[in-house]
Write a protein that holds these residues in place. Structure first.
Motif, PDB file in Angstrom:
ATOM      1  N   ALA A  49       0.867  -1.107  -0.128  1.00  0.00           N
ATOM      2  CA  ALA A  49      -0.171  -0.062   0.056  1.00  0.00           C
ATOM      3  C   ALA A  49       0.767   1.102   0.160  1.00  0.00           C
ATOM      4  CB  ALA A  49      -1.082   0.230   1.186  1.00  0.00           C
ATOM      5  N   THR A  57      -4.671   7.129  -1.349  1.00  0.00           N
ATOM      6  CA  THR A  57      -4.165   5.761  -1.177  1.00  0.00           C
ATOM      7  C   THR A  57      -4.126   4.755  -2.739  1.00  0.00           C
ATOM      8  OG1 THR A  57      -6.078   4.942  -0.153  1.00  0.00           O
ATOM      9  CG2 THR A  57      -4.665   5.961   1.240  1.00  0.00           C
ATOM     10  N   ASP A  58      -3.391   3.848  -2.350  1.00  0.00           N
ATOM     11  CA  ASP A  58      -3.280   2.811  -3.492  1.00  0.00           C
ATOM     12  C   ASP A  58      -3.014   1.442  -2.614  1.00  0.00           C
ATOM     13  OD1 ASP A  58      -1.182   2.064  -6.141  1.00  0.00           O
ATOM     14  OD2 ASP A  58      -3.306   1.644  -5.880  1.00  0.00           O
ATOM     15  N   TYR A  59      -3.763   0.187  -3.127  1.00  0.00           N
ATOM     16  CA  TYR A  59      -3.493  -0.842  -2.385  1.00  0.00           C
ATOM     17  C   TYR A  59      -3.093  -2.036  -3.452  1.00  0.00           C
ATOM     18  CZ  TYR A  59      -5.399   1.222   1.817  1.00  0.00           C
ATOM     19  OH  TYR A  59      -5.708   2.130   2.899  1.00  0.00           O
ATOM     20  N   LYS A  64      -6.525  -5.549  -0.504  1.00  0.00           N
ATOM     21  CA  LYS A  64      -7.742  -4.689  -0.168  1.00  0.00           C
ATOM     22  C   LYS A  64      -8.800  -5.257   0.430  1.00  0.00           C
ATOM     23  CE  LYS A  64      -7.109  -2.390  -4.730  1.00  0.00           C
ATOM     24  NZ  LYS A  64      -7.905  -2.268  -6.211  1.00  0.00           N
ATOM     25  N   PHE A  67      -6.329  -4.283   4.750  1.00  0.00           N
ATOM     26  CA  PHE A  67      -5.380  -3.232   5.220  1.00  0.00           C
ATOM     27  C   PHE A  67      -5.592  -1.764   4.959  1.00  0.00           C
ATOM     28  CE2 PHE A  67      -1.197  -6.277   4.576  1.00  0.00           C
ATOM     29  CZ  PHE A  67      -1.643  -7.521   4.921  1.00  0.00           C
ATOM     30  N   THR A  68      -5.194  -1.091   5.711  1.00  0.00           N
ATOM     31  CA  THR A  68      -5.542   0.396   5.625  1.00  0.00           C
ATOM     32  C   THR A  68      -4.136   1.153   5.852  1.00  0.00           C
ATOM     33  OG1 THR A  68      -7.899  -0.116   6.278  1.00  0.00           O
ATOM     34  CG2 THR A  68      -6.843   2.112   6.475  1.00  0.00           C
ATOM     35  N   LEU A  80       0.229   1.246   9.019  1.00  0.00           N
ATOM     36  CA  LEU A  80      -0.594   0.074   8.167  1.00  0.00           C
ATOM     37  C   LEU A  80      -1.173  -0.855   9.175  1.00  0.00           C
ATOM     38  CD1 LEU A  80      -0.838  -0.930   5.236  1.00  0.00           C
ATOM     39  CD2 LEU A  80       0.909  -2.671   5.974  1.00  0.00           C
TER      40      LEU A  80
END
Length: 115
Positions: A49, A57-59, A64, A67-68, A80
């Protein structure tokens, strides 16, 4: 120069959660995109990420929904949050930061998920 220090890794059971932190210090003015990568034994390092300085943001597809990534500009720290951990998430997790065309890496933190 930017120094990155990761923390928060450990051994957890499948289904558990962890929160990884990456604190930046040194030349932090103009810090750009920060991200988390991971490398499992025998595999290439892969993007997990990333988050821009503006919060976009990009994962990776594989994380997906579980995770954040987030960022605290005042603390120069990126986080994370990892939920519903799976054994295949076992890897060394690395933090990366970009600044004026240069890339900086942390030393990594181990995440091990037991089944």
């Amino acid at each position: 120069q930017v120094q990155l220090v990761e923390s928060g890794g450990g051994l957890v059971q499948a289904g558990g959660s962890l929160r990884l932190s990456c604190a930046a210090s040194g030349g932090i003015f103009g810090l750009g995109t920060m991200g988390w990568y991971r490398q499992a034994p025998g595999k290439q390092r892969e993007l997990v990420a990333r988050i821009t300085s503006g919060g976009v943001t990009d994962y990776a597809d594989s994380v997906k929904g579980r995770f954040t990534i987030s960022r605290d500009g005042a603390k120069n720290t990126v986080y994370l949050q990892i939920n519903n951990l799976k054994p295949e998430d076992t890897a060394v997790y690395y933090c990366k930061a970009s600044r004026y065309g240069f890339e900086y890496w942390g030393q990594g933190t181990q995440v091990t998920v037991s089944s």
